[in-house]
Scaffold this motif. Structure first.
Motif, PDB file in Angstrom:
ATOM      1  N   TYR A 141       0.741  -1.175   0.104  1.00 34.68           N
ATOM      2  CA  TYR A 141      -0.207  -0.114  -0.021  1.00 34.68           C
ATOM      3  C   TYR A 141       0.902   1.474  -0.101  1.00 34.68           C
ATOM      4  CZ  TYR A 141      -3.951  -2.878   0.810  1.00 34.68           C
ATOM      5  OH  TYR A 141      -4.817  -4.128   0.626  1.00 34.68           O
ATOM      6  N   VAL A 142       0.461   2.354  -0.861  1.00 35.52           N
ATOM      7  CA  VAL A 142       1.434   3.472  -1.055  1.00 35.52           C
ATOM      8  C   VAL A 142       0.619   4.775  -0.599  1.00 35.52           C
ATOM      9  CG1 VAL A 142       2.951   2.291  -2.580  1.00 35.52           C
ATOM     10  CG2 VAL A 142       0.972   3.693  -3.530  1.00 35.52           C
ATOM     11  N   LEU A 143      -0.893   4.607  -0.533  1.00 29.64           N
ATOM     12  CA  LEU A 143      -1.627   5.652  -0.415  1.00 29.64           C
ATOM     13  C   LEU A 143      -3.120   5.386  -0.151  1.00 29.64           C
ATOM     14  CD1 LEU A 143      -1.621   8.950  -0.927  1.00 29.64           C
ATOM     15  CD2 LEU A 143      -2.507   8.550  -3.194  1.00 29.64           C
ATOM     16  N   GLU A 144      -3.611   6.176   0.709  1.00 30.80           N
ATOM     17  CA  GLU A 144      -5.238   6.515   0.813  1.00 30.80           C
ATOM     18  C   GLU A 144      -5.658   7.690   0.454  1.00 30.80           C
ATOM     19  OE1 GLU A 144      -8.781   5.956   4.294  1.00 30.80           O
ATOM     20  OE2 GLU A 144      -6.640   4.746   4.608  1.00 30.80           O
ATOM     21  N   ALA A 145      -6.322   7.706  -0.449  1.00 27.77           N
ATOM     22  CA  ALA A 145      -7.094   9.131  -1.062  1.00 27.77           C
ATOM     23  C   ALA A 145      -8.188   8.663  -1.805  1.00 27.77           C
ATOM     24  CB  ALA A 145      -6.085   9.679  -2.014  1.00 27.77           C
ATOM     25  N   GLY A 146      -9.339   9.753  -1.438  1.00 25.50           N
ATOM     26  CA  GLY A 146     -10.507   9.803  -2.115  1.00 25.50           C
ATOM     27  C   GLY A 146     -11.414   8.425  -2.081  1.00 25.50           C
ATOM     28  N   GLY A 147     -11.092   7.896  -0.660  1.00 26.61           N
ATOM     29  CA  GLY A 147     -12.100   6.726  -0.294  1.00 26.61           C
ATOM     30  C   GLY A 147     -11.371   5.428  -0.896  1.00 26.61           C
ATOM     31  N   ASN A 148     -10.183   5.449  -1.462  1.00 28.04           N
ATOM     32  CA  ASN A 148      -9.413   4.122  -2.040  1.00 28.04           C
ATOM     33  C   ASN A 148      -8.134   4.077  -1.279  1.00 28.04           C
ATOM     34  OD1 ASN A 148     -11.567   3.514  -3.960  1.00 28.04           O
ATOM     35  ND2 ASN A 148     -10.990   5.421  -5.001  1.00 28.04           N
ATOM     36  N   GLU A 149      -7.784   2.976  -1.152  1.00 23.56           N
ATOM     37  CA  GLU A 149      -6.216   2.451  -0.995  1.00 23.56           C
ATOM     38  C   GLU A 149      -5.579   2.031  -2.162  1.00 23.56           C
ATOM     39  OE1 GLU A 149      -4.811   1.945   2.332  1.00 23.56           O
ATOM     40  OE2 GLU A 149      -6.776   2.022   3.527  1.00 23.56           O
ATOM     41  N   PHE A 150      -4.499   2.664  -2.543  1.00 25.09           N
ATOM     42  CA  PHE A 150      -3.669   2.292  -3.714  1.00 25.09           C
ATOM     43  C   PHE A 150      -2.520   1.615  -3.381  1.00 25.09           C
ATOM     44  CE2 PHE A 150      -6.242   6.223  -4.266  1.00 25.09           C
ATOM     45  CZ  PHE A 150      -6.563   6.065  -5.662  1.00 25.09           C
ATOM     46  N   TYR A 151      -2.176   0.620  -4.180  1.00 24.08           N
ATOM     47  CA  TYR A 151      -1.125  -0.351  -3.952  1.00 24.08           C
ATOM     48  C   TYR A 151      -0.579  -0.730  -5.262  1.00 24.08           C
ATOM     49  CZ  TYR A 151      -4.526  -3.863  -5.330  1.00 24.08           C
ATOM     50  OH  TYR A 151      -5.597  -4.762  -5.929  1.00 24.08           O
ATOM     51  N   GLU A 152       0.725  -1.356  -5.098  1.00 27.67           N
ATOM     52  CA  GLU A 152       1.598  -2.009  -5.928  1.00 27.67           C
ATOM     53  C   GLU A 152       1.640  -3.409  -5.747  1.00 27.67           C
ATOM     54  OE1 GLU A 152       5.427   0.067  -5.760  1.00 27.67           O
ATOM     55  OE2 GLU A 152       4.609   2.027  -6.308  1.00 27.67           O
ATOM     56  N   ARG A 153       1.813  -3.914  -6.722  1.00 25.11           N
ATOM     57  CA  ARG A 153       1.858  -5.550  -6.602  1.00 25.11           C
ATOM     58  C   ARG A 153       3.452  -5.850  -7.151  1.00 25.11           C
ATOM     59  NH1 ARG A 153      -3.051  -8.056  -9.983  1.00 25.11           N
ATOM     60  NH2 ARG A 153      -4.498  -7.925  -8.411  1.00 25.11           N
ATOM     61  N   ARG A 154       3.988  -6.256  -5.996  1.00 25.02           N
ATOM     62  CA  ARG A 154       5.346  -6.583  -5.887  1.00 25.02           C
ATOM     63  C   ARG A 154       5.652  -8.028  -5.750  1.00 25.02           C
ATOM     64  NH1 ARG A 154       7.557  -1.637  -1.969  1.00 25.02           N
ATOM     65  NH2 ARG A 154       6.647  -0.129  -3.042  1.00 25.02           N
ATOM     66  N   ARG A 155       6.862  -8.368  -6.481  1.00 27.17           N
ATOM     67  CA  ARG A 155       6.975  -9.772  -6.251  1.00 27.17           C
ATOM     68  C   ARG A 155       7.836 -10.017  -4.736  1.00 27.17           C
ATOM     69  NH1 ARG A 155       9.014 -12.746 -11.493  1.00 27.17           N
ATOM     70  NH2 ARG A 155       8.253 -11.261 -13.014  1.00 27.17           N
ATOM     71  N   VAL A 156       7.418 -11.160  -4.235  1.00 23.12           N
ATOM     72  CA  VAL A 156       7.881 -11.296  -2.808  1.00 23.12           C
ATOM     73  C   VAL A 156       9.128 -12.209  -2.971  1.00 23.12           C
ATOM     74  CG1 VAL A 156       7.265 -12.603  -0.790  1.00 23.12           C
ATOM     75  CG2 VAL A 156       5.456 -11.440  -2.152  1.00 23.12           C
ATOM     76  N   ARG A 157      10.288 -11.810  -2.253  1.00 22.45           N
ATOM     77  CA  ARG A 157      11.382 -12.667  -2.266  1.00 22.45           C
ATOM     78  C   ARG A 157      11.546 -13.423  -1.160  1.00 22.45           C
ATOM     79  NH1 ARG A 157      14.890  -7.273  -3.825  1.00 22.45           N
ATOM     80  NH2 ARG A 157      13.327  -6.813  -5.831  1.00 22.45           N
TER      81      ARG A 157
END
Length: 157
Positions: A141-157
């Motif tokens: 998760y990178v940000l919460e704005a406008g009633g939404n949670e924004f996220y990146e999908r990253r590879r798990v190492r």
């Protein structure tokens, strides 16, 4: 002669319907999409997905659309990205925009199309309703704005 005219009329109606459907969408895209400009598609994504909450929320959604547009895995037009099946709110390209949020969406769409981006979104291409959290370890998760949670999908190492 009367039967010929009726048959011709039926054929004309079928041909007209086929032409309209071909112009409105193919390959799983939403009907009506071909009639919308890139700005209108951007406005609609921001309007419906940010719940008309704020310029910040709309800018964040617009940034996600542009992030997807710049990724070869997604369609090569804003309307294609927004109209992708099961990606944005159902009816995003067809429901009416009914309040003053449309004016704000138009203003923010102009900003996004002119290069503005929400810095907090970073390279995120996904979001969901704020307040929900999922236990997947590849969601950052990178940000919460406008009633939404924004996220990146990253590879798990």
């Amino acid at each position: 002669m009367r039967q010929f005219c009726k048959a011709l009329l039926r054929l004309s109606v079928v041909a007209l319907a086929a032409i309209n459907l071909a112009a409105c969408g193919i390959a799983g895209t939403n009907f009506g999409m071909a009639r919308l400009s890139e700005k209108e598609c951007m406005m609609r994504a921001m309007y419906f997905e940010s719940n008309r909450s704020s310029a910040e929320g709309m800018l964040a959604v617009g940034t996600v659309v542009i992030n997807r547009l710049n990724d070869p895995r997604y369609p090569k037009s804003i309307c294609g990205v927004v109209g992708q099946k099961n990606q944005f709110a159902q009816g995003v390209l067809t429901r009416p925009m009914t309040d003053s949020g449309a004016v704000l969406a138009s203003q923010v769409a102009d900003q996004v199309l002119s290069g503005a981006r929400h810095p907090g979104v970073q390279s995120a291409q996904h979001f969901h309703t704020a307040g929900l959290r999922f236990p997947y370890n590849n969601m950052f998760y990178v940000l919460e704005a406008g009633g939404n949670e924004f996220y990146e999908r990253r590879r798990v190492r």
